[in-house]
Scaffold this active site. Structure first.
Site, short mmCIF file in Angstrom:
data_model
loop_
_atom_site.label_atom_id
_atom_site.label_comp_id
_atom_site.label_asym_id
_atom_site.label_seq_id
_atom_site.Cartn_x
_atom_site.Cartn_y
_atom_site.Cartn_z
N ARG A 1 0.81 -1.22 0.00
CA ARG A 1 0.00 0.00 0.00
C ARG A 1 0.84 1.27 0.00
O ARG A 1 0.38 2.32 -0.46
CB ARG A 1 -1.00 -0.02 1.16
CG ARG A 1 -2.20 -0.93 0.88
CD ARG A 1 -3.14 -0.98 2.06
NE ARG A 1 -2.52 -1.62 3.21
CZ ARG A 1 -2.55 -2.92 3.45
NH1 ARG A 1 -3.17 -3.71 2.62
NH2 ARG A 1 -1.93 -3.42 4.49
N GLU B 1 1.98 -6.65 13.17
CA GLU B 1 0.87 -6.76 14.12
C GLU B 1 0.30 -8.18 14.02
O GLU B 1 -0.20 -8.74 14.98
CB GLU B 1 -0.20 -5.73 13.76
CG GLU B 1 -1.28 -5.58 14.80
CD GLU B 1 -2.37 -4.60 14.36
OE1 GLU B 1 -2.28 -4.04 13.26
OE2 GLU B 1 -3.32 -4.42 15.14
P1 AMP Z 1 3.21 -2.31 11.58
O1 AMP Z 1 4.48 -2.95 11.16
O2 AMP Z 1 2.56 -3.05 12.70
O3 AMP Z 1 3.37 -0.84 11.85
O4 AMP Z 1 2.20 -2.49 10.39
C1 AMP Z 1 2.24 -1.64 9.31
C2 AMP Z 1 1.86 -2.30 8.02
O5 AMP Z 1 0.81 -3.26 8.16
C3 AMP Z 1 1.36 -1.23 7.10
O6 AMP Z 1 1.98 -1.42 5.86
C4 AMP Z 1 -0.14 -1.44 7.04
O7 AMP Z 1 -0.54 -1.42 5.71
C5 AMP Z 1 -0.41 -2.80 7.64
N1 AMP Z 1 -1.35 -2.79 8.79
C6 AMP Z 1 -1.09 -3.21 10.05
N2 AMP Z 1 -2.14 -3.10 10.85
C7 AMP Z 1 -3.12 -2.57 10.10
C8 AMP Z 1 -4.47 -2.20 10.37
N3 AMP Z 1 -5.05 -2.37 11.57
N4 AMP Z 1 -5.19 -1.66 9.36
C9 AMP Z 1 -4.63 -1.48 8.13
N5 AMP Z 1 -3.37 -1.83 7.82
C10 AMP Z 1 -2.61 -2.37 8.78
#
Ligand code: AMP
Length: 172
Positions: free
Chosen positions: A60, A97
């Site tokens: 994205r 996550e």
């Molecule tokens: P993080 O590494 O946990 O900061 O996750 C970031 C990546 O995971 C980004 O590229 C987001 O597109 C995706 N992502 C993680 N959690 C979500 C969420 N709750 N909603 C949308 N995208 C998420």
């Protein structure tokens, strides 16, 4: 203005797995005036900052990196999932996550001394961007800032990124 953008992001419960509330930005991207406003607000922040390259994270992040780089007169650099980039790469593994993953960048994508902006759509736990920033740092460049369209502040992703400047346009 920001509230208007916020209203174009919808919650998808239990996607991609149970317990995750996925923030779906496609209604914002698909609305011409919202997309323009979001891109303009982000690009305006870095106008005149002398950014050489804008680095975007698959997938994205790619929806933002190209248009931002174009607006800033900078080059575009992709960070991709393993096995997708055709030339020699550096790799970094990180926690999400939901699960773990790895990412790669071409070894010659950035030159030492260049001023770089990193972009992704959303800051959740900060694991993804933390890994991207590490990867980019290995190439000897200066990280101007880490920019996101959306931040889920209750997940404290900023804590993981406290060594860097972090900008987020829309906060939940
Ligand atoms: P993080 O590494 O946990 O900061 O996750 C970031 C990546 O995971 C980004 O590229 C987001 O597109 C995706 N992502 C993680 N959690 C979500 C969420 N709750 N909603 C949308 N995208 C998420």
């Amino acid at each position: 203005m920001i509230e208007e953008l916020k209203s174009k992001i919808r919650d998808i419960p239990d996607f991609p797995k149970e317990g995750i509330i996925f923030k779906d930005i496609t209604p914002l991207l698909g609305d011409a005036s919202s997309f323009k406003l979001a891109v303009d607000l982000m690009a305006d922040r870095y106008k005149g900052a002398g950014i050489d390259k804008v680095v975007g994270i698959e997938a994205r992040g790619f929806l933002l990196v190209s248009v931002l780089a174009y607006r800033l007169g900078a080059g575009v650099v992709p960070i991709r999932k393993p096995g997708k980039l055709p030339y020699d790469t550096l790799r970094e593994t990180y926690e999400l996550e939901y699960g773990t993953d790895s990412m790669e960048i071409h070894v010659d994508a950035l030159e030492p001394g260049q001023k770089v902006l990193l972009v992704d759509d959303l800051l959740a736990t900060g694991g993804t961007m933390g890994a991207a920033a590490k990867l980019v740092s290995k190439l000897g460049v200066g990280i101007h800032e880490l920019a996101f369209m959306v931040e889920l502040s209750f997940l404290n992703g900023r804590e993981k990124l406290k060594d860097y400047n972090v900008f987020t346009l829309i906060t939940f």
